[in-house]
Design a protein around this motif. Structure first.
Motif, PDB file in Angstrom:
ATOM      1  N   SER A  43       1.030  -1.349  -0.061  1.00 30.97           N
ATOM      2  CA  SER A  43       0.159  -0.034  -0.020  1.00 30.97           C
ATOM      3  C   SER A  43       0.825   1.207  -0.146  1.00 30.97           C
ATOM      4  O   SER A  43       0.485   2.210  -0.902  1.00 30.97           O
ATOM      5  CB  SER A  43      -0.969  -0.035   1.125  1.00 30.97           C
ATOM      6  N   PHE A  44       2.035   1.228   0.767  1.00 24.59           N
ATOM      7  CA  PHE A  44       2.965   2.339   0.762  1.00 24.59           C
ATOM      8  C   PHE A  44       3.422   2.765  -0.686  1.00 24.59           C
ATOM      9  O   PHE A  44       3.488   3.894  -1.212  1.00 24.59           O
ATOM     10  CB  PHE A  44       4.132   2.039   1.791  1.00 24.59           C
ATOM     11  N   ALA A  45       3.926   1.520  -1.337  1.00 25.94           N
ATOM     12  CA  ALA A  45       4.523   1.737  -2.615  1.00 25.94           C
ATOM     13  C   ALA A  45       3.238   2.336  -3.581  1.00 25.94           C
ATOM     14  O   ALA A  45       3.634   3.079  -4.510  1.00 25.94           O
ATOM     15  CB  ALA A  45       4.903   0.659  -3.024  1.00 25.94           C
ATOM     16  N   GLY A  46       2.062   1.730  -3.258  1.00 30.72           N
ATOM     17  CA  GLY A  46       1.076   1.848  -4.533  1.00 30.72           C
ATOM     18  C   GLY A  46       0.727   3.583  -4.046  1.00 30.72           C
ATOM     19  O   GLY A  46       0.284   4.160  -5.052  1.00 30.72           O
ATOM     20  N   PHE A  47       0.608   4.097  -3.003  1.00 26.90           N
ATOM     21  CA  PHE A  47       0.388   5.028  -2.790  1.00 26.90           C
ATOM     22  C   PHE A  47       1.447   6.138  -3.391  1.00 26.90           C
ATOM     23  O   PHE A  47       0.895   7.179  -3.881  1.00 26.90           O
ATOM     24  CB  PHE A  47       0.507   5.583  -0.993  1.00 26.90           C
ATOM     25  N   ILE A  48       2.568   5.852  -3.168  1.00 22.49           N
ATOM     26  CA  ILE A  48       3.870   6.741  -3.739  1.00 22.49           C
ATOM     27  C   ILE A  48       3.458   6.766  -5.344  1.00 22.49           C
ATOM     28  O   ILE A  48       3.637   7.904  -5.940  1.00 22.49           O
ATOM     29  CB  ILE A  48       5.113   6.379  -3.319  1.00 22.49           C
ATOM     30  N   PHE A  49       3.141   5.715  -5.731  1.00 19.01           N
ATOM     31  CA  PHE A  49       2.942   5.464  -7.256  1.00 19.01           C
ATOM     32  C   PHE A  49       1.770   6.477  -7.794  1.00 19.01           C
ATOM     33  O   PHE A  49       1.930   7.016  -8.918  1.00 19.01           O
ATOM     34  CB  PHE A  49       2.629   3.965  -7.473  1.00 19.01           C
ATOM     35  N   PHE A  50       0.695   6.439  -7.016  1.00 20.40           N
ATOM     36  CA  PHE A  50      -0.384   7.411  -7.529  1.00 20.40           C
ATOM     37  C   PHE A  50       0.139   8.615  -7.556  1.00 20.40           C
ATOM     38  O   PHE A  50      -0.315   9.651  -8.126  1.00 20.40           O
ATOM     39  CB  PHE A  50      -1.628   6.831  -6.712  1.00 20.40           C
ATOM     40  N   LEU A  51       0.725   9.107  -6.398  1.00 20.92           N
ATOM     41  CA  LEU A  51       1.166  10.301  -6.240  1.00 20.92           C
ATOM     42  C   LEU A  51       1.982  10.828  -7.356  1.00 20.92           C
ATOM     43  O   LEU A  51       2.034  11.861  -7.919  1.00 20.92           O
ATOM     44  CB  LEU A  51       1.881  10.720  -4.972  1.00 20.92           C
ATOM     45  N   LEU A  52       2.850   9.964  -7.802  1.00 20.29           N
ATOM     46  CA  LEU A  52       3.934  10.370  -8.929  1.00 20.29           C
ATOM     47  C   LEU A  52       3.261  10.348 -10.280  1.00 20.29           C
ATOM     48  O   LEU A  52       3.570  11.325 -11.224  1.00 20.29           O
ATOM     49  CB  LEU A  52       5.178   9.416  -8.781  1.00 20.29           C
ATOM     50  N   ILE A  53       2.223   9.530 -10.452  1.00 23.70           N
ATOM     51  CA  ILE A  53       1.324   9.554 -11.525  1.00 23.70           C
ATOM     52  C   ILE A  53       0.896  10.726 -11.706  1.00 23.70           C
ATOM     53  O   ILE A  53       0.636  11.501 -12.807  1.00 23.70           O
ATOM     54  CB  ILE A  53       0.533   8.333 -11.537  1.00 23.70           C
ATOM     55  N   GLY A  54       0.335  11.486 -10.669  1.00 22.45           N
ATOM     56  CA  GLY A  54      -0.539  12.471 -10.669  1.00 22.45           C
ATOM     57  C   GLY A  54       0.655  13.880 -10.862  1.00 22.45           C
ATOM     58  O   GLY A  54       0.059  14.628 -11.710  1.00 22.45           O
ATOM     59  N   LYS A  55       1.936  13.794 -10.321  1.00 19.94           N
ATOM     60  CA  LYS A  55       2.663  14.881 -10.451  1.00 19.94           C
ATOM     61  C   LYS A  55       3.080  14.784 -11.971  1.00 19.94           C
ATOM     62  O   LYS A  55       3.293  15.719 -12.576  1.00 19.94           O
ATOM     63  CB  LYS A  55       3.944  14.466  -9.577  1.00 19.94           C
ATOM     64  N   TRP A  56       3.366  13.611 -12.682  1.00 13.40           N
ATOM     65  CA  TRP A  56       3.822  13.444 -13.803  1.00 13.40           C
ATOM     66  C   TRP A  56       2.842  13.928 -14.718  1.00 13.40           C
ATOM     67  O   TRP A  56       2.933  14.738 -15.953  1.00 13.40           O
ATOM     68  CB  TRP A  56       3.977  12.057 -14.343  1.00 13.40           C
TER      69      TRP A  56
ATOM     70  N   THR B  19      -0.384  23.185 -16.111  1.00 13.19           N
ATOM     71  CA  THR B  19      -1.724  23.273 -15.310  1.00 13.19           C
ATOM     72  C   THR B  19      -2.017  24.479 -14.408  1.00 13.19           C
ATOM     73  O   THR B  19      -2.860  24.624 -14.050  1.00 13.19           O
ATOM     74  CB  THR B  19      -1.831  22.082 -14.471  1.00 13.19           C
ATOM     75  N   ALA B  20      -0.901  25.084 -13.981  1.00 13.67           N
ATOM     76  CA  ALA B  20      -1.035  26.228 -13.171  1.00 13.67           C
ATOM     77  C   ALA B  20      -1.709  27.413 -13.909  1.00 13.67           C
ATOM     78  O   ALA B  20      -2.316  28.283 -13.075  1.00 13.67           O
ATOM     79  CB  ALA B  20       0.186  26.852 -12.271  1.00 13.67           C
ATOM     80  N   VAL B  21      -1.710  27.303 -15.120  1.00 14.51           N
ATOM     81  CA  VAL B  21      -2.259  28.466 -15.880  1.00 14.51           C
ATOM     82  C   VAL B  21      -3.730  28.618 -15.660  1.00 14.51           C
ATOM     83  O   VAL B  21      -4.409  29.601 -15.564  1.00 14.51           O
ATOM     84  CB  VAL B  21      -1.765  28.307 -17.403  1.00 14.51           C
ATOM     85  N   ILE B  22      -4.345  27.187 -15.374  1.00 15.45           N
ATOM     86  CA  ILE B  22      -5.842  27.207 -15.324  1.00 15.45           C
ATOM     87  C   ILE B  22      -6.186  27.843 -14.009  1.00 15.45           C
ATOM     88  O   ILE B  22      -7.597  28.596 -14.229  1.00 15.45           O
ATOM     89  CB  ILE B  22      -6.085  25.636 -15.217  1.00 15.45           C
ATOM     90  N   GLU B  23      -5.514  27.714 -13.200  1.00 19.27           N
ATOM     91  CA  GLU B  23      -5.966  28.488 -12.011  1.00 19.27           C
ATOM     92  C   GLU B  23      -5.984  30.049 -12.013  1.00 19.27           C
ATOM     93  O   GLU B  23      -6.847  30.654 -11.526  1.00 19.27           O
ATOM     94  CB  GLU B  23      -4.938  28.202 -10.513  1.00 19.27           C
ATOM     95  N   ARG B  24      -4.922  30.675 -12.707  1.00 17.58           N
ATOM     96  CA  ARG B  24      -4.926  32.105 -12.976  1.00 17.58           C
ATOM     97  C   ARG B  24      -5.928  32.381 -13.832  1.00 17.58           C
ATOM     98  O   ARG B  24      -6.614  33.303 -13.849  1.00 17.58           O
ATOM     99  CB  ARG B  24      -3.875  32.138 -13.625  1.00 17.58           C
ATOM    100  N   ILE B  25      -6.491  31.513 -14.820  1.00 11.40           N
ATOM    101  CA  ILE B  25      -7.698  31.814 -15.852  1.00 11.40           C
ATOM    102  C   ILE B  25      -8.790  31.870 -15.183  1.00 11.40           C
ATOM    103  O   ILE B  25      -9.505  32.837 -15.342  1.00 11.40           O
ATOM    104  CB  ILE B  25      -7.549  30.509 -17.139  1.00 11.40           C
ATOM    105  N   ASN B  26      -8.798  31.150 -14.247  1.00 14.14           N
ATOM    106  CA  ASN B  26     -10.125  31.299 -13.482  1.00 14.14           C
ATOM    107  C   ASN B  26     -10.449  32.483 -12.663  1.00 14.14           C
ATOM    108  O   ASN B  26     -11.521  32.632 -11.740  1.00 14.14           O
ATOM    109  CB  ASN B  26     -10.515  29.837 -12.524  1.00 14.14           C
ATOM    110  N   GLU B  27      -9.252  33.130 -12.265  1.00 14.39           N
ATOM    111  CA  GLU B  27      -9.202  34.184 -11.303  1.00 14.39           C
ATOM    112  C   GLU B  27      -9.456  35.587 -12.042  1.00 14.39           C
ATOM    113  O   GLU B  27      -9.490  36.733 -11.659  1.00 14.39           O
ATOM    114  CB  GLU B  27      -7.943  34.216 -10.494  1.00 14.39           C
TER     115      GLU B  27
END
Length: 596
Positions: free
Chosen positions: A80-93, A294-302
């Motif tokens: 579960s530890f490795a799976g958790f890190i894996f999902f976090l890194l997939i999100g970052k990628w 993706t940070a541009v989306i937050e600025r667009i919304n403001e």
């Protein structure tokens, strides 16, 4: 463990447990290292971000698993530890994945020539533009870009300043007139005297000034705000549970606190933003708006204010609306005018060529070589009569007009072509869709199109003309100083300063692989009319994040209630962690697909 082997072979169980511990070490020290660094940096600067509670959850899960292995209790929860890190890194990628074939950091060197012709004691030599120094005499040919601020050495020349000032019509310059870098010579060759090095020219100084401007935020705003409350609430719950179980069964405090830290780890929150913004970014890219990240989306919304350039942005860069008035012309005369106009690269000549393109003839109609009088016009002979195309003085007319006009004379026949700007297709339908924003137009062009724009934009729209690149830059800064969030939409090199200082800078490009100014996004010119739709898609990310937030909070409330009551073991908590992550990924992906 999953197959029940520990009951039959405890030695094999111990071996695989220690093997699991061994392979988890690089996951902890390398794969998860960015989260430790981020959390440490936040605490060091006395701030909090979402990586702080994530790091607490990682440490709790890992320490509990490692202690279980070392004490012989079992293999822990390293899977579960490795799976958790894996999902976090997939999100970052997924968050960082962008369109690599597009460059959002192009600078003036992408537009200027690599080398220029320098005249040294009447000899011509090709030198790199970086080697040009003040006082050098340089030869610029037709359609070449002037690489540095300089003065005109010849008697006169015509300069296309569309990428410098935004002025759509070429400007005549006389001897010793100052010429900004970035202007393009139209007509014959001309000699210039360099006033500055390329790196110190007007436009490049403006560009470099923009580089020192910092965009607001680079992370996920709502997550960083939530992290403070989340961490505070988590610590309160853990301490309260410890105090409660101290009086009931103190031996269970460790397991219960670990279960709380694991089940309350904000993995769902951590994944909701990168996958939501990533999916929104991909959806916009497929439709013609390519975001830098993706940070541009937050600025667009403001964004509260949208500032448009005119030339090449609101107007169609490929065409002028040409109207002919004067003596009636035969088809052969129109073909002769077309043959004459096609020899020039002047924008108005190209517009006339396009206007008369249907009269193209394979037969050579002009009886003499075409002569081009610099900054004046073209001449030849057709059917025994002189044919002239150009300024009023060139054809011998005394008529004066404020309109953009090209005069023509064939023998005794006279006429004129009046050029007017054409708005991009769909502009009139687009503007009403932007009623929730304050709109502005800043243009380097003259006021000739003010009436046309005033018919399209709301009455309270600021329509500013004759604006230099510095004026545009300062106008954006003045709006920001009032607390407004500004989106700038432009196309040329002259817009680079305004695009850079705006909260969101969108460069409109007819060809996304060609030169565009440094920007936060690149918009395909043919999709300009869909800006309103793009803004709606971007704002939909708030809805998706809200749904993910509700799910995450619901999951945490239910999980914590079981953990506090002592009915949730660390094993079940570790299993629920990746399940919640997968659920959030599915929710964000499916909602964006439905919206698309």
């Amino acid at each position: 463990e999953y197959l029940g082997i520990e009951k039959d072979n405890p030695d094999f169980r111990n071996f695989t447990s220690y093997l699991s511990l061994a392979v988890s070490i690089p996951v902890l020290l390398y794969s998860a290292s960015d989260y430790f660094k981020s959390a440490f940096t936040a605490i060091k600067h006395k701030t909090l971000n979402l990586d702080v509670p994530i790091t607490i959850g990682i440490i709790a899960l890992y320490v509990k698993s490692a202690s279980s292995i070392v004490t012989g209790e079992g293999p822990g929860y390293m899977d579960s530890f490795a799976g958790f890190i894996f999902f976090l890194l997939i999100g970052k990628w997924f968050q960082n994945k962008t369109y690599q074939m597009l460059s959002f950091e192009r600078d003036y060197t992408s537009y200027f020539p690599l080398a220029v012709t320098r005249i040294n004691k009447e000899n011509e030599e090709i030198v790199e533009i970086e080697k040009i120094i003040p006082g050098d005499k340089i030869l610029i040919r037709n359609e070449e870009v002037i690489p540095c601020d300089s003065k005109l050495a010849d008697e006169e020349a015509t300069i296309d300043y569309s990428f410098v000032t935004g002025e759509s019509e070429p400007i005549k310059k006389k001897k010793d007139d100052f010429i900004f870098a970035g202007g393009k010579l139209v007509g014959g060759n001309a000699i210039f005297i360099s006033e500055k090095e390329t790196s110190r020219s007007h436009l490049t100084s403006l560009w470099n000034e923009v580089k020192s401007e910092k965009k607001g935020h680079t992370g996920f705003l709502y997550q960083n705000k939530l992290s403070v409350y989340f961490l505070a609430g988590l610590m309160i719950v853990a301490l309260g549970a410890s105090a409660y179980w101290y009086f009931i069964d103190a031996s269970r405090i460790t397991d219960i606190v670990v279960s709380i830290l694991i089940v309350a780890c904000p993995c769902a929150l951590a994944l909701s933003a990168p996958f939501t913004f990533g999916n929104i970014m991909r959806s916009l890219g497929r439709k013609g708006l390519y975001l830098k990240n993706t940070a541009v989306i937050e600025r667009i919304n403001e964004v509260s204010d949208i500032v448009f350039d005119k030339t090449g942005t609101l107007t169609n860069p490929e065409g002028h609306s040409i109207t002919y008035s004067g003596d009636e012309l035969t088809e052969l005369e129109k073909s002769a005018i077309l043959e004459l106009a096609r020899t020039s690269t002047h924008p108005l000549s190209r517009a006339i060529s396009s206007h008369f393109n249907q009269f193209r003839s394979d037969q050579k109609l002009l009886e003499k070589d075409i002569k081009e009088v610099k900054s004046s016009g073209l001449s030849s002979v057709f059917n025994g009569n002189e044919i002239l195309l150009g300024s009023s003085a060139h054809v011998g007319s005394s008529e004066q007009t404020d309109e953009t006009t090209v005069f023509v004379k064939i023998g005794s026949k006279t006429g004129k072509f009046v050029s007017s700007s054409e708005l991009r297709s769909g502009i009139r339908e687009l503007i009403p869709q932007l009623k929730n924003y304050r709109l502005h137009v800043v243009s380097g062009d003259q006021e000739k199109d003010k009436l046309l724009l005033s018919e399209v934009f709301p009455k309270d729209t600021d329509l500013l003309f004759n604006q230099s690149p510095t004026d545009k830059f300062n106008y954006i800064k003045s709006l920001k100083s009032k607390g407004y969030k500004v989106m700038m939409i432009g196309d040329g090199l002259n817009d680079s300063g305004a695009l850079g200082v705006a909260d969101v800078g969108i460069a409109v490009s007819e060809d996304i692989f060609r030169f565009t100014p440094s920007s936060d996004a690149i918009l395909e010119g043919k999709k300009f009319h869909e800006i309103g739709h793009f803004l709606k898609i971007s704002r939909f990310s708030k809805v998706v994040l809200g749904i993910c937030l509700v799910f995450s909070l619901t999951y945490n409330v239910i999980g914590l209630s079981f953990a506090i009551s002592g009915n949730l073991s660390p094993l079940i908590a570790a299993i629920l962690m990746p399940i919640s992550s997968i659920t959030v990924v599915l929710i964000s992906t499916l909602l964006v697909q439905v919206k698309k």
